[in-house]
Structures are given as C-alpha cells and as structure tokens.
Design a protein around this motif. Structure first.
Motif, PDB file in Angstrom:
ATOM      1  N   ASP A 210     -25.064  -3.127  -7.559  1.00 54.21           N
ATOM      2  CA  ASP A 210     -25.235  -4.565  -7.752  1.00 54.21           C
ATOM      3  C   ASP A 210     -26.274  -5.063  -6.752  1.00 54.21           C
ATOM      4  OD1 ASP A 210     -24.958  -7.204  -8.470  1.00 54.21           O
ATOM      5  OD2 ASP A 210     -23.115  -7.524  -7.326  1.00 54.21           O
ATOM      6  N   HIS A 211     -27.526  -5.137  -7.192  1.00 53.14           N
ATOM      7  CA  HIS A 211     -28.610  -5.512  -6.297  1.00 53.14           C
ATOM      8  C   HIS A 211     -29.635  -6.333  -7.088  1.00 53.14           C
ATOM      9  CE1 HIS A 211     -31.951  -5.248  -3.479  1.00 53.14           C
ATOM     10  NE2 HIS A 211     -31.146  -4.699  -2.586  1.00 53.14           N
ATOM     11  N   PRO A 212     -30.030  -7.511  -6.599  1.00 47.99           N
ATOM     12  CA  PRO A 212     -30.935  -8.359  -7.389  1.00 47.99           C
ATOM     13  C   PRO A 212     -32.300  -7.740  -7.635  1.00 47.99           C
ATOM     14  CG  PRO A 212     -30.583  -9.272  -5.186  1.00 47.99           C
ATOM     15  CD  PRO A 212     -29.582  -8.186  -5.358  1.00 47.99           C
ATOM     16  N   GLU A 213     -32.788  -6.899  -6.715  1.00 45.31           N
ATOM     17  CA  GLU A 213     -34.096  -6.295  -6.950  1.00 45.31           C
ATOM     18  C   GLU A 213     -34.043  -5.199  -8.006  1.00 45.31           C
ATOM     19  OE1 GLU A 213     -37.848  -6.514  -5.232  1.00 45.31           O
ATOM     20  OE2 GLU A 213     -36.730  -7.972  -6.418  1.00 45.31           O
ATOM     21  N   VAL A 214     -32.896  -4.523  -8.139  1.00 48.73           N
ATOM     22  CA  VAL A 214     -32.737  -3.575  -9.244  1.00 48.73           C
ATOM     23  C   VAL A 214     -32.827  -4.333 -10.569  1.00 48.73           C
ATOM     24  CG1 VAL A 214     -31.220  -1.888 -10.332  1.00 48.73           C
ATOM     25  CG2 VAL A 214     -31.344  -2.008  -7.841  1.00 48.73           C
ATOM     26  N   ALA A 215     -32.125  -5.463 -10.639  1.00 48.42           N
ATOM     27  CA  ALA A 215     -32.205  -6.300 -11.834  1.00 48.42           C
ATOM     28  C   ALA A 215     -33.616  -6.827 -12.038  1.00 48.42           C
ATOM     29  CB  ALA A 215     -31.215  -7.458 -11.717  1.00 48.42           C
ATOM     30  N   GLY A 216     -34.297  -7.180 -10.943  1.00 46.00           N
ATOM     31  CA  GLY A 216     -35.671  -7.666 -11.060  1.00 46.00           C
ATOM     32  C   GLY A 216     -36.600  -6.625 -11.626  1.00 46.00           C
ATOM     33  N   LEU A 217     -36.455  -5.370 -11.185  1.00 41.77           N
ATOM     34  CA  LEU A 217     -37.302  -4.304 -11.718  1.00 41.77           C
ATOM     35  C   LEU A 217     -36.997  -4.062 -13.186  1.00 41.77           C
ATOM     36  CD1 LEU A 217     -39.392  -2.093 -11.428  1.00 41.77           C
ATOM     37  CD2 LEU A 217     -37.579  -0.558 -10.622  1.00 41.77           C
ATOM     38  N   SER A 263     -30.476 -14.319 -13.980  1.00 46.84           N
ATOM     39  CA  SER A 263     -29.263 -13.972 -13.249  1.00 46.84           C
ATOM     40  C   SER A 263     -29.605 -13.489 -11.839  1.00 46.84           C
ATOM     41  CB  SER A 263     -28.481 -12.899 -14.005  1.00 46.84           C
ATOM     42  OG  SER A 263     -27.345 -12.482 -13.279  1.00 46.84           O
ATOM     43  N   ALA A 264     -30.666 -12.694 -11.725  1.00 43.59           N
ATOM     44  CA  ALA A 264     -31.065 -12.181 -10.407  1.00 43.59           C
ATOM     45  C   ALA A 264     -31.565 -13.307  -9.509  1.00 43.59           C
ATOM     46  CB  ALA A 264     -32.136 -11.105 -10.569  1.00 43.59           C
ATOM     47  N   LEU A 265     -32.395 -14.194 -10.055  1.00 43.76           N
ATOM     48  CA  LEU A 265     -32.955 -15.284  -9.255  1.00 43.76           C
ATOM     49  C   LEU A 265     -31.876 -16.246  -8.782  1.00 43.76           C
ATOM     50  CD1 LEU A 265     -36.196 -16.131 -11.278  1.00 43.76           C
ATOM     51  CD2 LEU A 265     -36.054 -14.948  -9.079  1.00 43.76           C
ATOM     52  N   LEU A 270     -34.705 -13.390  -3.174  1.00 44.31           N
ATOM     53  CA  LEU A 270     -35.951 -13.060  -3.849  1.00 44.31           C
ATOM     54  C   LEU A 270     -36.594 -11.812  -3.268  1.00 44.31           C
ATOM     55  CD1 LEU A 270     -38.021 -13.991  -5.986  1.00 44.31           C
ATOM     56  CD2 LEU A 270     -39.196 -15.237  -4.148  1.00 44.31           C
ATOM     57  N   GLY A 271     -37.081 -10.957  -4.166  1.00 43.86           N
ATOM     58  CA  GLY A 271     -37.832  -9.769  -3.790  1.00 43.86           C
ATOM     59  C   GLY A 271     -39.069  -9.663  -4.663  1.00 43.86           C
ATOM     60  N   GLU A 272     -39.912  -8.686  -4.356  1.00 42.72           N
ATOM     61  CA  GLU A 272     -41.196  -8.611  -5.047  1.00 42.72           C
ATOM     62  C   GLU A 272     -41.064  -8.314  -6.536  1.00 42.72           C
ATOM     63  OE1 GLU A 272     -43.605  -4.931  -4.385  1.00 42.72           O
ATOM     64  OE2 GLU A 272     -42.235  -4.638  -2.695  1.00 42.72           O
ATOM     65  N   PHE A 273     -40.084  -7.512  -6.934  1.00 49.48           N
ATOM     66  CA  PHE A 273     -39.960  -7.209  -8.356  1.00 49.48           C
ATOM     67  C   PHE A 273     -39.463  -8.429  -9.131  1.00 49.48           C
ATOM     68  CE2 PHE A 273     -39.675  -2.753  -6.743  1.00 49.48           C
ATOM     69  CZ  PHE A 273     -40.820  -2.291  -7.370  1.00 49.48           C
TER      70      PHE A 273
END
Length: 404
Positions: A210-217, A263-265, A270-273
C-alpha cells in the motif's frame, strides 16, 4: 497447459524456497526444473493444488542439487525439513522478490532482466528477444545477477528480509519502481510485450504493498498505454501527441488510470510518478490538442522539478511554458537551462531532446531556418531510427516551406 497460471505462481514459489533458506540462484534453478516437470505432467494429471505441487517438486529438486554438490554437503540436514504434503502456505513472498531483484548492487539492465525472469516468469530466450541481444548474452547477464543477489536473501531463522532494508523505506520502493518503469519504457519487441508485462507486474506490486507512488506508477503506465494504438502510423513512423487520433485512445484504461491516480493523490504524499501521471491525465482529458490545459500542466511540471530536478523534466516544462504562454516564453525558459553541448559536458541535458525542443519552439515563433537546422541536428544525434526519421522529416518539411 495454462501458461498464465505457471507464470503467476512462479514468483511466490521462488519466494517460498528463498524464505526456507535456499540461496536465490539455486532456488531459481529448482523452480525452473519444477516448471519443466509441470509442463510434462500436468496435461495428463493436473494437480488439485498447483502451487503446493510446484513447491514440493522445486524443494525436492533443490535438495537433490544440494546433495549432489560436495561443496555444500553441510546443507544435507535440510532433507529432514521437507514439508509434509498438503496445501502450500498462504504467505506471498512476491514482494521480497521485487526488492531482491532491484538490489542496489545490480546494474539497471541486470535488475530488469532478473525481475522479468524471477518475478515475471519469462524465459531467457524471451527476455533476450525483447532486448534484441543474443540468448547467450542474456543468460550470462541473468547468471551474474543471480550470483550477486544470492548472498542477500532472507534469514531462515527469522524469515525476514536483510541487506536491502525495510520494504516501507521510500528509497527501496523507488528502486523497484524505477526498474518497473525501465521495463515499461522498452515497449514491445520479440514475442513479449514488455509494456503489458510491466503493467501486470506493477498491478501485482500494488496488490502487495500500500504505497501511493506504486499507485502513481500504475496510473502513469495505464494512461500512457491507453494511447499506444495511436502513437505510430501504418508505416511505423512516430505520430506526435498533438496529431494522434484521440478516438483510438483506450477510454477504459484512461478511466482506470484516473481513478487510481485520484485515490493516490488524496493521500497527500506526492511523488514524481503521481505528478507524471497527473500530466498524462490532463492530456487524456483534453478532447483535442487545442483544448489541453497547459497552464495546469506547467504547474505539475513545477512540482516535478521540485521533486526531481531532472534535466528532462526541465526541458518538458519549457515546452509546456511555450504552449501556455507562447513560444517566446518557452524559449526564455529554455535559455535558462544548460545546453549539453560538447563544450559543456556533463550538464545532463540530452542533446537530441534539447535541440528538438528548441526547434519546435523556434518553429512556433516563425523562425523556420533556425528550426530546420535544429531539427537536423537533433536527427543526427537521435538514439533510435524511428526518432531520427521523424526529426529528419520535420527538418525536410521546414526546408521545403522555406524554398517553394
């Protein structure tokens, strides 16, 4: 034979062997032997518990190999540890494999190859074809990578990861994500669609952590993949974003990507992906190129610059500024960057990309002669044939307009 089932079970079976104390290279060899045996046996006698069957056969193959190796006879006491027949444990060790395959001691190319082999379940031949290298070369690359990570597995006594740190550390997650992004950017070659494979693996990772940057990618991959059918013309030439047929974009993938991104945002980490995915979502949301919200895209590029300070991001931001505020503003933004010319090595700006951006902005500003010269310069140094052909056509088009 359900090849998809075998591929989906491969990482968890490998992870179980590693968690029991097998070193990575020996475990991977044992799992491959078990897969070969499954291809031979299952069509006539399919097991009720495929995963348990593979674990049992792979562990026996590992023990056989251990006993046969005189230098490792001290491991023969593991024979007594053979588990009783029955369902395999429900623990999913796939996540450990992601981080092991992306170990910082590996080069990016080795990490990608090992991930595709150990987690993706691809054969050495398939990976070699995808990267357009001889199979023997890829086999050596994978073999070296396996030897490198063999000593950084898990402790049998504690069954916990060591050497690469905790899985929730941002640096570890970032390494895994960069490996997956490298796989995605390879696109398609040979008989393996690496873009689709990267999406499959990232979905698997998103289900495990469960990590927002994984979802972002994952959102970024889906939004880019949604435009895939429109990126090339029938003759194989590149079609720039502004000229793509948006009716050919996959709206289902776009909707899924936007939902995952939102959902991630909402988690405010916030991360780069995530930022890249937000830019891709704004492009996907525009009915036409002329209706693109370039002002908001510039704002997201500002966030990306803050997060990464990447030279490529700064170049892309100059293009966005040129679209939002006019070509003169874009050229002014470009002028603030260090041009990676031969006289200023190491600045970090890829020469073909810098020249192409400058050419585009000069063309929009009406300076066709400078634009044609810069397109030709970019074409001369382009990294691949498709990009070189596209840039050469742009230079020829402008020269034809200047000399009717």
């Amino acid at each position: 034979m359900d090849e998809a089932l075998l591929r989906s079970l491969t990482p968890s079976v490998l992870g179980i062997l590693v968690r029991r104390g097998a070193d990575f290279a020996a475990a991977e060899d044992a799992v491959q032997d078990a897969l070969v045996e499954a291809v031979r046996v299952w069509p006539a006698d399919p097991p009720r518990d495929p995963k348990g069957w593979l674990v049992t056969v792979a562990w026996r193959r590992f023990l056989d190999a251990t006993r046969a190796d005189a230098a490792r006879r001290r491991r023969e006491d593991r024979v007594d540890e053979e588990p009783a027949p029955g369902p395999a444990p429900a623990v999913d060790d796939t996540l450990q494999l992601y981080f092991l395959c992306a170990h910082p001691s590996l080069t990016p190319s080795s990490a990608v190859a090992l991930t595709l082999r150990a987690v993706g379940g691809l054969t050495t031949r398939q990976i070699a074809q995808a990267y357009l290298v001889p199979e023997a070369t890829m086999a050596q690359r994978i073999s070296r990578a396996k030897r490198t990570v063999s000593g950084v597995g898990v402790s049998p006594a504690r069954a916990k990861p060591r050497a690469w740190g905790r899985f929730d550390q941002p640096g570890d997650v970032a390494t895994v994500l960069r490996v997956l992004y490298l796989v995605f950017n390879e696109g398609y070659s040979g008989d393996v669609d690496l873009a689709a494979e990267a999406i499959r693996l990232t979905r698997q990772l998103a289900a495990a952590i469960d990590h927002p940057e994984v979802a972002g990618l994952l959102a970024l991959m889906l939004l880019h993949h949604a435009r895939r059918a429109s990126r090339t013309a029938p003759d194989g030439s590149l079609v720039p974003l502004a000229e793509q047929d948006r009716g050919r974009w996959d709206t289902d993938l776009i909707a899924e990507g936007v939902m995952i991104l939102q959902s991630a945002l909402s988690r405010d980490r916030l991360g780069e992906f995530q930022a890249q995915a937000a830019i891709a979502a704004l492009h996907a949301d525009a009915p036409t190129a002329g209706e693109t919200d370039w002002v908001q895209i510039v704002e997201w590029y500002d966030e990306l610059v803050r997060l990464t300070d990447s030279p490529v991001v700064r170049l892309n931001r100059a293009v966005a500024v040129g679209e939002a505020d006019g070509p003169r503003a874009g050229l002014a933004a470009l002028a603030t960057l260090d041009d990676a010319s031969p006289s200023s090595p190491g600045k970090g700006y890829p020469i073909p990309r810098h020249a192409a951006v400058a050419a585009y902005l000069h063309e929009r500003d009406g300076d066709l002669a400078t634009a044609a010269r810069l397109y030709a310069e970019a074409a001369h140094k382009a990294p691949n044939l498709a990009e070189r052909d596209y840039l050469t056509r742009q230079a020829a088009r402008l020269n034809a307009r200047r000399c009717p």
